[in-house]
Design a protein around this motif. Structure first.
Motif, PDB file in Angstrom:
ATOM      1  N   ARG A 149      -4.081   3.204   5.255  1.00 44.46           N
ATOM      2  CA  ARG A 149      -3.243   2.057   4.917  1.00 44.46           C
ATOM      3  C   ARG A 149      -3.067   1.142   6.122  1.00 44.46           C
ATOM      4  O   ARG A 149      -3.097  -0.091   5.994  1.00 44.46           O
ATOM      5  CB  ARG A 149      -1.881   2.529   4.389  1.00 44.46           C
ATOM      6  CG  ARG A 149      -1.963   3.238   3.053  1.00 44.46           C
ATOM      7  CD  ARG A 149      -0.614   3.312   2.364  1.00 44.46           C
ATOM      8  NE  ARG A 149       0.328   4.183   3.046  1.00 44.46           N
ATOM      9  CZ  ARG A 149       0.476   5.482   2.800  1.00 44.46           C
ATOM     10  NH1 ARG A 149      -0.301   6.074   1.896  1.00 44.46           N
ATOM     11  NH2 ARG A 149       1.395   6.193   3.431  1.00 44.46           N
ATOM     12  N   ARG A 150      -2.881   1.741   7.285  1.00 47.80           N
ATOM     13  CA  ARG A 150      -2.720   0.928   8.494  1.00 47.80           C
ATOM     14  C   ARG A 150      -3.993   0.138   8.780  1.00 47.80           C
ATOM     15  O   ARG A 150      -3.933  -1.054   9.110  1.00 47.80           O
ATOM     16  CB  ARG A 150      -2.388   1.840   9.674  1.00 47.80           C
ATOM     17  CG  ARG A 150      -2.171   1.095  10.973  1.00 47.80           C
ATOM     18  CD  ARG A 150      -1.809   2.040  12.096  1.00 47.80           C
ATOM     19  NE  ARG A 150      -1.596   1.317  13.336  1.00 47.80           N
ATOM     20  CZ  ARG A 150      -1.329   1.900  14.498  1.00 47.80           C
ATOM     21  NH1 ARG A 150      -1.222   3.230  14.577  1.00 47.80           N
ATOM     22  NH2 ARG A 150      -1.149   1.167  15.588  1.00 47.80           N
ATOM     23  N   GLU A 151      -5.137   0.776   8.611  1.00 39.98           N
ATOM     24  CA  GLU A 151      -6.403   0.084   8.876  1.00 39.98           C
ATOM     25  C   GLU A 151      -6.627  -1.038   7.856  1.00 39.98           C
ATOM     26  O   GLU A 151      -7.083  -2.128   8.207  1.00 39.98           O
ATOM     27  CB  GLU A 151      -7.551   1.094   8.810  1.00 39.98           C
ATOM     28  CG  GLU A 151      -8.912   0.508   9.135  1.00 39.98           C
ATOM     29  CD  GLU A 151      -8.997  -0.063  10.549  1.00 39.98           C
ATOM     30  OE1 GLU A 151      -9.776  -1.019  10.740  1.00 39.98           O
ATOM     31  OE2 GLU A 151      -8.276   0.440  11.444  1.00 39.98           O
ATOM     32  N   ARG A 152      -6.270  -0.774   6.607  1.00 41.84           N
ATOM     33  CA  ARG A 152      -6.465  -1.789   5.572  1.00 41.84           C
ATOM     34  C   ARG A 152      -5.533  -2.986   5.793  1.00 41.84           C
ATOM     35  O   ARG A 152      -5.921  -4.141   5.555  1.00 41.84           O
ATOM     36  CB  ARG A 152      -6.199  -1.158   4.199  1.00 41.84           C
ATOM     37  CG  ARG A 152      -6.676  -1.986   3.036  1.00 41.84           C
ATOM     38  CD  ARG A 152      -6.938  -1.085   1.859  1.00 41.84           C
ATOM     39  NE  ARG A 152      -6.745  -1.784   0.601  1.00 41.84           N
ATOM     40  CZ  ARG A 152      -6.903  -1.239  -0.596  1.00 41.84           C
ATOM     41  NH1 ARG A 152      -7.242   0.021  -0.695  1.00 41.84           N
ATOM     42  NH2 ARG A 152      -6.704  -1.946  -1.696  1.00 41.84           N
ATOM     43  N   LEU A 205       0.839  -1.201   0.000  1.00 42.66           N
ATOM     44  CA  LEU A 205       0.000   0.000   0.000  1.00 42.66           C
ATOM     45  C   LEU A 205       0.874   1.251   0.000  1.00 42.66           C
ATOM     46  O   LEU A 205       0.558   2.247  -0.672  1.00 42.66           O
ATOM     47  CB  LEU A 205      -0.927  -0.003   1.216  1.00 42.66           C
ATOM     48  CG  LEU A 205      -1.922  -1.159   1.307  1.00 42.66           C
ATOM     49  CD1 LEU A 205      -2.637  -1.140   2.659  1.00 42.66           C
ATOM     50  CD2 LEU A 205      -2.939  -1.076   0.179  1.00 42.66           C
ATOM     51  N   ASP A 206       1.958   1.201   0.767  1.00 44.33           N
ATOM     52  CA  ASP A 206       2.876   2.340   0.794  1.00 44.33           C
ATOM     53  C   ASP A 206       3.487   2.569  -0.584  1.00 44.33           C
ATOM     54  O   ASP A 206       3.604   3.725  -1.043  1.00 44.33           O
ATOM     55  CB  ASP A 206       3.984   2.098   1.821  1.00 44.33           C
ATOM     56  CG  ASP A 206       3.472   2.054   3.254  1.00 44.33           C
ATOM     57  OD1 ASP A 206       2.366   2.576   3.507  1.00 44.33           O
ATOM     58  OD2 ASP A 206       4.177   1.478   4.117  1.00 44.33           O
ATOM     59  N   ARG A 207       3.890   1.499  -1.255  1.00 44.35           N
ATOM     60  CA  ARG A 207       4.551   1.635  -2.556  1.00 44.35           C
ATOM     61  C   ARG A 207       3.618   2.195  -3.626  1.00 44.35           C
ATOM     62  O   ARG A 207       4.049   2.912  -4.531  1.00 44.35           O
ATOM     63  CB  ARG A 207       5.119   0.286  -3.003  1.00 44.35           C
ATOM     64  CG  ARG A 207       6.344  -0.155  -2.211  1.00 44.35           C
ATOM     65  CD  ARG A 207       6.964  -1.411  -2.786  1.00 44.35           C
ATOM     66  NE  ARG A 207       8.214  -1.727  -2.121  1.00 44.35           N
ATOM     67  CZ  ARG A 207       9.394  -1.232  -2.458  1.00 44.35           C
ATOM     68  NH1 ARG A 207       9.490  -0.363  -3.462  1.00 44.35           N
ATOM     69  NH2 ARG A 207      10.489  -1.580  -1.816  1.00 44.35           N
ATOM     70  N   TYR A 208       2.342   1.840  -3.534  1.00 45.20           N
ATOM     71  CA  TYR A 208       1.373   2.348  -4.508  1.00 45.20           C
ATOM     72  C   TYR A 208       0.638   3.596  -3.996  1.00 45.20           C
ATOM     73  O   TYR A 208      -0.274   4.086  -4.655  1.00 45.20           O
ATOM     74  CB  TYR A 208       0.361   1.259  -4.865  1.00 45.20           C
ATOM     75  CG  TYR A 208       0.898   0.235  -5.830  1.00 45.20           C
ATOM     76  CD1 TYR A 208       0.832   0.441  -7.204  1.00 45.20           C
ATOM     77  CD2 TYR A 208       1.498  -0.935  -5.375  1.00 45.20           C
ATOM     78  CE1 TYR A 208       1.328  -0.497  -8.096  1.00 45.20           C
ATOM     79  CE2 TYR A 208       2.002  -1.880  -6.255  1.00 45.20           C
ATOM     80  CZ  TYR A 208       1.919  -1.658  -7.611  1.00 45.20           C
ATOM     81  OH  TYR A 208       2.420  -2.587  -8.492  1.00 45.20           O
ATOM     82  N   VAL A 214      -1.545   4.174  -1.655  1.00 46.69           N
ATOM     83  CA  VAL A 214      -2.988   3.962  -1.554  1.00 46.69           C
ATOM     84  C   VAL A 214      -3.506   4.614  -0.276  1.00 46.69           C
ATOM     85  O   VAL A 214      -3.163   4.192   0.833  1.00 46.69           O
ATOM     86  CB  VAL A 214      -3.328   2.467  -1.559  1.00 46.69           C
ATOM     87  CG1 VAL A 214      -4.827   2.263  -1.373  1.00 46.69           C
ATOM     88  CG2 VAL A 214      -2.844   1.808  -2.840  1.00 46.69           C
ATOM     89  N   GLY A 215      -4.321   5.660  -0.409  1.00 46.66           N
ATOM     90  CA  GLY A 215      -4.948   6.298   0.740  1.00 46.66           C
ATOM     91  C   GLY A 215      -3.950   6.991   1.653  1.00 46.66           C
ATOM     92  O   GLY A 215      -2.762   7.122   1.361  1.00 46.66           O
ATOM     93  N   SER A 216      -4.467   7.415   2.806  1.00 48.44           N
ATOM     94  CA  SER A 216      -3.631   8.061   3.818  1.00 48.44           C
ATOM     95  C   SER A 216      -2.919   7.002   4.650  1.00 48.44           C
ATOM     96  O   SER A 216      -3.232   5.814   4.570  1.00 48.44           O
ATOM     97  CB  SER A 216      -4.487   8.939   4.725  1.00 48.44           C
ATOM     98  OG  SER A 216      -5.373   8.127   5.487  1.00 48.44           O
TER      99      SER A 216
END
Length: 581
Positions: A440-443, A429-432, A434-436
């Motif tokens: 990202r942590r919640e996902r 998620l960090d690399r793409y 995605v979101g805040s």
């Protein structure tokens, strides 16, 4: 003259060699006819009240069993059950912090408390050992012949030529077709199956009375596994060697051992003749092991797999989520060219699982590297969700990989040991971007929950997790981007059979709930039968047979496919032993 007869002639040259371990023209009677070292009969190996502690923490508790001359006994159980610790206690190979108590008698002689110098005369000569991983058990910078010299020191032969001949004879005896080439080779020049045969040959070279084999086939293809187990069975018969087999696979144990001893958390759950323990296990743990063996329960996940089968039938006239057409890949050129993949085609409907099966070197790994865009094909096309991967720009390929994820084979090496679980899963998620960060942590935590990992594990590092937990982390990491396709490269081969069963159920449940499409690479055909809907059988870079799992497994058309299916273990008493064509 047969290999074992020629080797016997060489061994007869040893000065002072006991008749008990020298085979004559009837090697199957050598040990049986000879008296025990103390002159009495009785079991070859008797273990009573064995307990083992590391730094005061007891991990094996009051284990007892007997092994007769020429018999086989399997120690079975999951990782951490104490199997290898028991075996290493018998071999006197515990680490310095390990302390064993109780009694271990070999051929009537108490060996647990004797000085190491005295026991060293037995280890190798009378008690042989075959370790689990052949690749890490041999020195990579020395030839097989150079390393075999160490084993020949146990033979007391009086010439270099005699020692070399003994090694070449035993390499032939264990089924290596070109002993001279093997003798001159380095370990990296031989396959895993050949390396395991080398280790078995060196272990039986001194004609031990007892052979301890610690998971001797866990890292091998199913056909190679069968050949190695057949070899051990044949050597038992020819040389009258007793076999102590350590394995987590109940089907293998039930097929190959005369007696079983089941361990859990260092305690004996039950023991007895194989047929009795297998037919009517008395402990809940053994019953669970039995239920988790894919070869014994091919329809265990039929309800979950049926969801994908319905999707396959409904999409019969539609393009697949994955379309591989006429793909080829050659490495090298000229006489040294290797056709790793040759005109491979298959289609995978959305929401189903397609398996690639075959022996090592069949082209499975190169095929999935092409599918993931890690290699470019020389010919053919690969389309995922309508996107032509070969025609993609680097940016388009990066975006395609967002929807095409990989779960690696070994959960012990595929995760960065420095990172905590949450960061490992959040990294895609960090690399793409995605979101805040909060999103990202919640996902990431949602993905971990979807694979059944408890909240308190998110702050742990991989070293603090079990093998099954690590593989769940790897699956959560693949799921976190909500991909359309997941490539599963032998995702359970490094796991115990019970942990494997949990992972297979998880994958099928996620597929049923989310409509995921899987490409499943495996050498375990029993597992493929439980998990996949369609299958391609690969050999030497080509697809030799393909279709639905039911059709290919029940009505195989090729001898090669029949040989793979014949390698699935068949426990004694469940079916007549199948023979490889």
């Amino acid at each position: 003259m047969a290999p074992h007869d020629r080797l016997s002639t060489l061994l007869d040259q040893r000065p002072g060699q006991k008749p008990a371990v020298v085979a004559t023209s009837s090697p199957a009677t050598a040990h049986a006819a000879a008296p025990a070292p103390d002159g009495r009969g009785g079991p070859l190996l008797a273990v009573d009240g064995l307990s083992v502690a590391y730094r005061g923490h007891e991990v094996v508790h009051d284990v007892a069993f007997e092994l007769g001359r020429g018999e086989s006994l399997a120690l079975i159980g999951e990782s951490g059950s104490g199997k290898s610790t028991v075996a290493r206690s018998v071999l006197r190979l515990l680490p310095e912090e390990g302390r064993a108590t109780g009694r271990v008698r070999f051929a009537g002689q108490e060996v647990l408390g004797v000085p190491e110098r005295q026991f060293r005369r037995l280890r190798g000569r009378e008690i042989g050992f075959v370790p689990q991983d052949p690749a890490s058990s041999l020195n990579p910078v020395r030839t097989i012949g150079a390393q075999a010299k160490e084993a020949t020191r146990l033979l007391d032969l009086d010439s270099t030529r005699a020692r070399r001949d003994a090694v070449l004879e035993v390499l032939a005896q264990v089924g290596l077709d070109d002993p001279e080439r093997v003798h001159a080779s380095y370990p990296h020049q031989l396959s895993g199956g050949m390396l395991q045969r080398v280790l078995i040959g060196l272990a039986v070279l001194p004609r031990p009375a007892l052979l301890v084999a610690d998971e001797p086939t866990s890292a091998l293809d199913v056909t190679i596994q069968k050949r190695i187990l057949d070899l051990l069975t044949r050597l038992r018969s020819e040389l009258d060697i007793s076999l102590l087999l350590i394995t987590h696979d109940l089907a293998v144990a039930a097929e190959r051992a005369d007696r079983l001893l089941v361990l859990k958390d260092g305690r004996v759950q039950e023991s007895g003749p194989t047929a009795e323990v297998f037919a009517a296990p008395s402990s809940a743990y053994t019953r669970r092991l039995h239920a988790d063996v894919p070869a014994l329960h091919p329809e265990r996940y039929a309800d979950l797999r049926a969801v994908g089968e319905q999707r396959r039938t409904a999409a019969a006239d539609e393009p697949g989520r994955i379309e591989v057409a006429g793909v080829s890949r050659t490495f090298g050129s000229g006489d040294g060219a290797v056709h790793a993949v040759d005109d491979v085609s298959f289609s995978v409907p959305a929401g189903t699982t397609h398996a690639l099966v075959g022996e090592s070197g069949s082209g499975k790994t190169t095929t999935i590297r092409l599918l993931l865009g890690l290699e470019r094909p020389d010919a053919g096309t690969i389309r995922v969700a309508g996107r032509d991967l070969d025609a993609s720009t680097p940016a388009e390929l990066r975006e395609a990989r967002r929807h095409l994820q990989l779960v690696y084979q070994n959960p012990f090496t595929s995760l960065d040991p420095r990172w905590k679980v949450e960061r490992l899963v959040r990294e895609p998620l960090d690399r793409y971007a995605v979101g805040s960060r909060t999103e990202r942590r919640e996902r990431a935590r949602e993905a971990l929950a979807s694979v059944g990992l408890a909240e308190h594990l998110v702050e742990r590092r991989p070293a603090a997790l079990s093998g099954g937990q690590r593989q769940r982390v790897a699956i959560a990491r693949a799921l976190v981007l909500h991909p359309e396709v997941i490539v599963l490269d032998e995702p359970t081969s490094a796991l115990d059979v019970s942990v494997q069963a949990d992972i297979v159920e998880l994958l099928l449940r996620l597929q049923a709930d989310r409509g995921l499409t899987y490409v499943f690479v495996s050498h375990d055909l029993a597992l493929v039968r439980q998990l996949a809907h369609t299958v391609s059988v690969m050999r030497r870079g080509r697809v030799v047979e393909s279709g639905t799992v039911a059709d290919v497994f029940e009505r195989p058309e090729q001898d090669y496919t029949r040989a793979l299916l014949a390698s699935i273990p068949v426990p004694r008493g469940t079916a007549e032993r199948r023979e490889t064509p």
